[in-house]
Design an enzyme around this catalytic site. Structure first.
Site, PDB file in Angstrom:
ATOM      1  N   LYS A  35       0.834  -1.198   0.000  1.00 19.83           N
ATOM      2  CA  LYS A  35       0.000   0.000   0.000  1.00 19.83           C
ATOM      3  C   LYS A  35       0.871   1.252   0.000  1.00 19.83           C
ATOM      4  O   LYS A  35       2.087   1.175   0.142  1.00 19.83           O
ATOM      5  CB  LYS A  35      -0.939  -0.006   1.211  1.00 19.83           C
ATOM      6  CG  LYS A  35      -0.234  -0.001   2.547  1.00 19.83           C
ATOM      7  CD  LYS A  35      -1.228  -0.083   3.702  1.00 19.83           C
ATOM      8  CE  LYS A  35      -0.494  -0.091   5.039  1.00 19.83           C
ATOM      9  NZ  LYS A  35      -1.427  -0.092   6.182  1.00 19.83           N
ATOM     10  N   ARG A 130     -10.992  -0.229  14.971  1.00 15.98           N
ATOM     11  CA  ARG A 130     -10.708   0.589  13.802  1.00 15.98           C
ATOM     12  C   ARG A 130     -11.540   0.097  12.623  1.00 15.98           C
ATOM     13  O   ARG A 130     -12.526   0.700  12.271  1.00 15.98           O
ATOM     14  CB  ARG A 130      -9.198   0.569  13.510  1.00 15.98           C
ATOM     15  CG  ARG A 130      -8.745   1.658  12.572  1.00 15.98           C
ATOM     16  CD  ARG A 130      -7.247   1.680  12.422  1.00 15.98           C
ATOM     17  NE  ARG A 130      -6.711   0.456  11.838  1.00 15.98           N
ATOM     18  CZ  ARG A 130      -5.471   0.327  11.383  1.00 15.98           C
ATOM     19  NH1 ARG A 130      -4.619   1.329  11.491  1.00 15.98           N
ATOM     20  NH2 ARG A 130      -5.056  -0.809  10.870  1.00 15.98           N
ATOM     21  N   TYR A 244      14.507  30.859   8.259  1.00 20.72           N
ATOM     22  CA  TYR A 244      13.286  31.482   8.770  1.00 20.72           C
ATOM     23  C   TYR A 244      13.287  31.547  10.298  1.00 20.72           C
ATOM     24  O   TYR A 244      13.645  30.592  10.975  1.00 20.72           O
ATOM     25  CB  TYR A 244      12.059  30.687   8.319  1.00 20.72           C
ATOM     26  CG  TYR A 244      11.711  30.858   6.858  1.00 20.72           C
ATOM     27  CD1 TYR A 244      11.332  32.100   6.356  1.00 20.72           C
ATOM     28  CD2 TYR A 244      11.735  29.775   5.997  1.00 20.72           C
ATOM     29  CE1 TYR A 244      10.999  32.247   5.019  1.00 20.72           C
ATOM     30  CE2 TYR A 244      11.400  29.911   4.658  1.00 20.72           C
ATOM     31  CZ  TYR A 244      11.038  31.157   4.173  1.00 20.72           C
ATOM     32  OH  TYR A 244      10.708  31.307   2.850  1.00 20.72           O
ATOM     33  N   MET A 292      10.392  24.730   3.083  1.00 19.50           N
ATOM     34  CA  MET A 292       9.661  23.926   2.109  1.00 19.50           C
ATOM     35  C   MET A 292      10.583  23.187   1.146  1.00 19.50           C
ATOM     36  O   MET A 292      10.358  22.007   0.829  1.00 19.50           O
ATOM     37  CB  MET A 292       8.685  24.805   1.317  1.00 19.50           C
ATOM     38  CG  MET A 292       7.816  24.000   0.351  1.00 19.50           C
ATOM     39  SD  MET A 292       6.692  25.023  -0.613  1.00 19.50           S
ATOM     40  CE  MET A 292       5.582  25.599   0.652  1.00 19.50           C
TER      41      MET A 292
END
Length: 350
Positions: A35, A130, A244, A292
């Protein structure tokens, strides 16, 4: 190249699967979980390698992933869909010969009305709360379901990564109580359950993360390397700050390399001022925030400008990165960005 390079060792992948196949024991079929695009490594390539290694039953999260794997493997191998038979999936399941692991009475009805006589499995809730039929629901429909001939009955362990956790035995007991005497192949264990021992193996195991080189399979061979090109270096003087928010200020002169990777590529911001990249066996601390697209790292001590710095390498595997970021290896793997150039080694013929 201005993007990172993800190197994937397909032979190591196959060896990990074979090791877990041996651990599953004689008489137990070992499937493979592919998956999330093969845990971020490319579902088609991963599935073909595992099929060559001997896997004949594959597990995906959704029917759309099943379509990807069927396209890679062609007819024959069984592809089981954990999410079951969702609205709108009927044609895809039927056309591609997928096996939904039905999770509810609604899904049972949808499958039996939409694809009567077609293969299906059942997922039971043994305590994880679940997915799956709860014990009372299963008792109400068990005879009807067994008469329809499911190909597999499964459940999922919540705490298999912790061998001493009492939930493991509780879930094992609940699963046996719901399924003993059913006459259908059963599956309870992913990688962690395989390592818990034969009592948890039943007829089919479903290793996932261990195949890809991660915990809880501590003996797994590394499968993934990840390298980021250096695009600029600079000297940072005492008192100057980086990135940043100015979260790092140099106390002394530093030589800093900027590499092309960031949180858009799956690099967690939690690695800011904590993680490290590597060059030829030497760690290079991350300085300032992970942004980013860019990361800055200290290369003062190298005495040279490296062409690239590594995140995943022999000195630092996926679980070590996860520990630093405060997460798990599964999240690091499946977050690997699509901008990376993927370089496959080994796996001849795939």
């Amino acid at each position: 190249m201005a993007t990172g390079t993800l190197t994937i060792d397909l032979d190591a992948l196959a060896r990990n699967w074979k090791a877990l196949d041996r651990a599953s024991g004689a008489g137990v079929e070992t499937g493979a979980v592919v998956k999330a695009d093969g845990y971020g490594l490319g579902g088609e390539r991963v599935a073909r390698v595992l099929a060559q290694a001997g896997a004949r039953r594959f597990f995906v999260a959704a029917a759309e992933e099943g379509a990807q794997i069927r396209n890679a493997l062609g007819p024959g191998p069984q592809i089981c869909v954990f999410s079951g038979h969702m609205p709108g999936d009927t044609d895809m399941i039927g056309d591609l010969d997928l096996v939904p692991m039905l999770n509810s009475v609604d899904q049972l009805t949808r499958h039996m009305e939409g694809l009567p006589g077609r293969p299906f499995g059942i997922q039971l809730d043994s305590g994880m709360n679940r997915l799956g039929l709860e014990p009372a629901e299963w008792a109400a429909v068990r005879d009807i379901v067994l008469a329809a001939g499911p190909v597999l009955i499964m459940s999922h362990l919540a705490c298999a990564d912790e061998p001493g956790h009492p939930a493991n035995l509780q879930q094992l007991t609940a699963f046996r109580e719901m399924t003993d005497g059913c006459g259908v192949p059963r599956s309870l264990s992913a990688t962690g359950g395989v390592l818990l021992g034969p009592n948890y193996h039943f007829d089919v195991t479903r290793p996932g993360m261990g195949v890809y080189g991660g915990l809880p399979f501590a003996e797994a061979e590394p499968v993934v390397g990840l390298s980021f090109p250096v695009i600029q270096t600079r000297e940072v003087q005492p008192g100057e700050s980086i990135g940043y928010g100015y979260t790092y200020t140099a106390a002394e002169r530093r030589v800093v390399a900027t590499v092309t990777a960031g949180y858009a590529d799956g690099m967690h911001r939690a690695l800011s001022n904590r993680g490290q990249l590597w060059f030829e066996g030497t760690p290079c601390p991350i300085l300032g925030r992970v942004s980013m697209d860019l990361i800055t790292a200290d290369i003062t001590h190298l005495g040279t400008v490296p062409p690239a710095l590594d995140l995943l390498c022999p000195e630092q595997g996926v679980d070590a990165v996860a520990d630093t970021a405060g997460t798990i290896g599964y999240e690091i793997m499946t977050a690997l960005g699509r901008r990376y150039a993927r370089r496959y080694v080994g796996g001849a013929g795939t």
